[in-house]
Design a protein around this motif. Structure first.
Motif, PDB file in Angstrom:
ATOM      1  N   LYS A 190      -1.439  -2.395  -4.507  1.00 32.30           N
ATOM      2  CA  LYS A 190      -2.292  -1.910  -3.372  1.00 32.30           C
ATOM      3  C   LYS A 190      -1.368  -0.590  -2.852  1.00 32.30           C
ATOM      4  O   LYS A 190      -2.325   0.373  -2.630  1.00 32.30           O
ATOM      5  N   GLY A 191      -0.255  -0.119  -3.222  1.00 36.50           N
ATOM      6  CA  GLY A 191       0.418   0.915  -2.956  1.00 36.50           C
ATOM      7  C   GLY A 191       0.000   2.099  -3.998  1.00 36.50           C
ATOM      8  O   GLY A 191      -0.378   3.240  -3.464  1.00 36.50           O
ATOM      9  N   ALA A 192      -0.068   1.880  -5.179  1.00 36.50           N
ATOM     10  CA  ALA A 192      -0.399   2.866  -6.168  1.00 36.50           C
ATOM     11  C   ALA A 192      -2.212   3.094  -5.753  1.00 36.50           C
ATOM     12  O   ALA A 192      -2.264   4.339  -6.082  1.00 36.50           O
ATOM     13  N   LEU A 193      -2.920   2.275  -5.484  1.00 36.11           N
ATOM     14  CA  LEU A 193      -4.451   2.440  -5.244  1.00 36.11           C
ATOM     15  C   LEU A 193      -4.464   3.201  -4.048  1.00 36.11           C
ATOM     16  O   LEU A 193      -4.942   4.446  -4.102  1.00 36.11           O
ATOM     17  N   GLU A 194      -3.631   3.042  -2.954  1.00 32.86           N
ATOM     18  CA  GLU A 194      -3.654   3.715  -1.665  1.00 32.86           C
ATOM     19  C   GLU A 194      -3.284   5.293  -2.007  1.00 32.86           C
ATOM     20  O   GLU A 194      -3.888   6.319  -1.677  1.00 32.86           O
ATOM     21  N   MET A 214       2.997  13.276   3.313  1.00 29.51           N
ATOM     22  CA  MET A 214       1.976  12.637   4.346  1.00 29.51           C
ATOM     23  C   MET A 214       1.417  11.325   3.929  1.00 29.51           C
ATOM     24  O   MET A 214       1.476  10.269   4.518  1.00 29.51           O
ATOM     25  N   THR A 215       1.255  11.324   2.549  1.00 26.60           N
ATOM     26  CA  THR A 215       0.744  10.158   1.872  1.00 26.60           C
ATOM     27  C   THR A 215       1.861   9.063   1.918  1.00 26.60           C
ATOM     28  O   THR A 215       1.333   7.840   2.193  1.00 26.60           O
ATOM     29  N   MET A 253      -4.180  10.810  -2.158  1.00 21.52           N
ATOM     30  CA  MET A 253      -3.809  12.071  -2.952  1.00 21.52           C
ATOM     31  C   MET A 253      -5.064  12.738  -3.576  1.00 21.52           C
ATOM     32  O   MET A 253      -5.251  13.959  -3.557  1.00 21.52           O
ATOM     33  N   ALA A 254      -6.045  12.232  -4.099  1.00 25.56           N
ATOM     34  CA  ALA A 254      -7.193  12.633  -4.437  1.00 25.56           C
ATOM     35  C   ALA A 254      -8.197  13.463  -3.498  1.00 25.56           C
ATOM     36  O   ALA A 254      -8.555  14.384  -3.690  1.00 25.56           O
ATOM     37  N   GLY A 255      -8.065  12.715  -2.204  1.00 22.63           N
ATOM     38  CA  GLY A 255      -8.806  13.188  -1.179  1.00 22.63           C
ATOM     39  C   GLY A 255      -8.258  14.549  -0.861  1.00 22.63           C
ATOM     40  O   GLY A 255      -8.947  15.666  -0.375  1.00 22.63           O
ATOM     41  N   PHE A 256      -6.849  14.652  -0.737  1.00 16.00           N
ATOM     42  CA  PHE A 256      -6.002  15.801  -0.355  1.00 16.00           C
ATOM     43  C   PHE A 256      -6.319  16.753  -1.233  1.00 16.00           C
ATOM     44  O   PHE A 256      -6.473  18.069  -0.991  1.00 16.00           O
ATOM     45  N   PHE A 257      -6.418  16.665  -2.433  1.00 14.41           N
ATOM     46  CA  PHE A 257      -6.422  17.532  -3.761  1.00 14.41           C
ATOM     47  C   PHE A 257      -8.049  18.426  -3.685  1.00 14.41           C
ATOM     48  O   PHE A 257      -8.252  19.248  -3.862  1.00 14.41           O
TER      49      PHE A 257
END
Lengths: 226, 90
Positions: A82-86, A127-128, A91-95
């Motif tokens: 769950k943690g890694a997924l989030e 932030m993440t 981070m993908a969205g931020f990038f």
């Protein structure tokens, strides 16, 4: 009828679905490798990072997270998943967003050696981790959904502006991909409110495939001959 | 009013100037680039950082810029890079 069939076989279907998205992301990442090496363009760099993180997120969500692997699971398996997924999704969205706005933030002289660890990206990590911590305390995905809805509202506005400046061609599809991404995050939030409605989840998965195929189409189209 | 040059276009223009002259002094390149000294310095630092150009100093302490292999490759693939960057809004 088709939905019923998918729901009945969802655990088996999750694995090829995850692999398919991972494969698309990997193709995007590697197809843009030479382009980045030639240009050292920061925007291309952040764009590639986004797909690297999307790839890892989908790999975790659908392959490692599949109950098919449960017999091998450690007791903290779901906590880590769950943690890694989030983490990778956020981070993908931020990038992806940063690939659109970096030129308004970085000056020609600010040459960051690493695109994964520089002062601005560290802010995204911070932030993440804050989002992860709050979601963990509240035992929800609420802040992840909210953060990604905000990210894709901004990205949609920017890509709409890009489309207006250069109508037709790929910017139209890029804008469409951003709107579809925003839609999937909103649908995800709605699905979470309704105990992960299965029909909704199937529709989100179908839209996800369309989004990544749109990106793949653009990357293949514009990296021909490189 | 003339349209502001895009970042990528500025880089291309600087590299073309260097390629066409083979070796160019910083002052001449500054005039040819049509940039302010501050912006010129930032772009030159970026190009040196990306190894697109190299700075050579001769025995008489004269400085010249020349294009590297990477800089030549960038110019050859410029259209592809420009198309990609423009279409993806990067």
């Amino acid at each position: 009828m088709i939905y019923e069939l998918i729901i009945q076989n969802k655990e088996i279907l999750k694995v090829p679905y995850g692999f398919m998205i991972c494969l698309i992301c990997a193709i995007i990442f590697f197809r843009t490798d030479r382009l980045f090496k030639i240009s050292s363009h920061q925007g291309i760099r952040y764009f590639r990072n986004a797909f690297l993180f999307f790839s890892l997120a989908f790999l975790i969500r659908y392959v490692m997270g599949s109950p098919l692997l449960l017999p091998f699971a450690h007791e903290n398996f779901f906590f880590i998943i769950k943690g890694a997924l989030e983490f990778f999704f956020i981070m993908a969205g931020f990038f992806l967003l940063y690939s659109l706005i970096w030129k308004n933030i970085e000056t020609p002289g600010s040459h960051f050696i690493s695109s994964l660890f520089n002062p601005i990206i560290l802010l995204f990590y911070l932030m993440t981790f804050l989002i992860l911590a709050v979601d963990y305390i509240w035992q929800t995905y609420l802040l992840m959904f909210l953060s990604q809805i905000i990210v894709f509202v901004i990205a949609s506005a920017i890509s709409f502006n890009n489309y207006l400046n250069s109508p037709g061609g790929f910017p139209k599809f890029y804008f469409l991909a951003m709107i579809l991404s925003l839609t999937t995050w909103i649908l995800n939030a709605i699905a979470a409110l309704f105990e992960w409605n299965q029909i909704l989840i199937i529709n989100i998965s179908i839209i996800n495939i369309i989004i990544f195929l749109l990106f793949l189409f653009g990357v293949i189209k514009f990296t021909k001959g490189v | 009013m003339a349209k502001k040059r895009e970042r990528l276009e500025v880089i291309k223009d600087i590299l073309i100037t260097i390629r066409d002259t083979r070796k160019i002094k910083p002052t001449r390149l500054l005039y040819a680039s049509n940039l302010s000294p501050q912006m010129f310095k930032e772009y030159i630092n970026e190009l040196l950082g990306k190894s697109f150009i190299k700075l050579e100093v001769d025995d008489k302490e004269k400085k010249t810029f020349s294009l590297t292999k990477k800089g030549q490759e960038f110019l050859q693939e410029y259209k592809v890079i420009e198309n990609f960057v423009e279409n993806f809004g990067l």
